[in-house]
Write an enzyme that holds these catalytic residues in place. Sequence first.
Site, PDB file in Angstrom:
ATOM      1  N   ASP A   1       0.803  -1.224   0.000  1.00  0.00           N
ATOM      2  CA  ASP A   1       0.000   0.000   0.000  1.00  0.00           C
ATOM      3  C   ASP A   1       0.837   1.276   0.000  1.00  0.00           C
ATOM      4  OD1 ASP A   1      -2.280  -1.576   0.005  1.00  0.00           O
ATOM      5  OD2 ASP A   1      -2.529  -1.454   2.175  1.00  0.00           O
TER       6      ASP A   1
ATOM      7  N   HIS B   1      -4.985  -2.391   2.314  1.00  0.00           N
ATOM      8  CA  HIS B   1      -5.278  -3.786   2.646  1.00  0.00           C
ATOM      9  C   HIS B   1      -5.491  -3.917   4.146  1.00  0.00           C
ATOM     10  CE1 HIS B   1      -3.372  -4.469  -1.273  1.00  0.00           C
ATOM     11  NE2 HIS B   1      -3.871  -5.696  -1.253  1.00  0.00           N
TER      12      HIS B   1
END
Length: 155
Positions: free
Chosen positions: A32, A81
């Site tokens: 991310d 996530h």
Amino acid sequence: MTEATDLAQRLDRVESRFALHDLVSDYCHGFDKRDWDRFSAIWWPDAVWDIGPPFGKFEASEGIAHVTKDILWPAWLASSHFTTNLVITFNGIDRATGVCDVDCIGTTSDGQAQTVSASYFDTFERRDGVWKIVHRKVKMYHFNPLPGVTLSAPA
């Protein structure tokens, strides 16, 4: 088995559990935040990342680097996530399996908000005292757009 040996084995198991939890978290943070060093450090050089449809299966450091840098990161403007429910099963001193659920929300390169729900099925190995992922199978439950939704930072 002596009491000291039993205690050492139990302590090793606790430390190993923390190390495996960290690998699962470092996957999320590395991906991310586009932190290649953090992301690549979770995989053994001979690892397999079987993402499944629509992406495929990627082998070894080169394959994982290719799918991450050339396919996935360019496809996502941003992603977050969230993994949960990690269950770890030890299969000896230096091998373990894990399964966890993941939800991901993000924006694809075309500006479309997306949601993904999946499970990760991992095989972990400890080599020379270090735990890493040797195999990750992804089972996707949905990968869907969120029509009319714009993900943006608060004003």
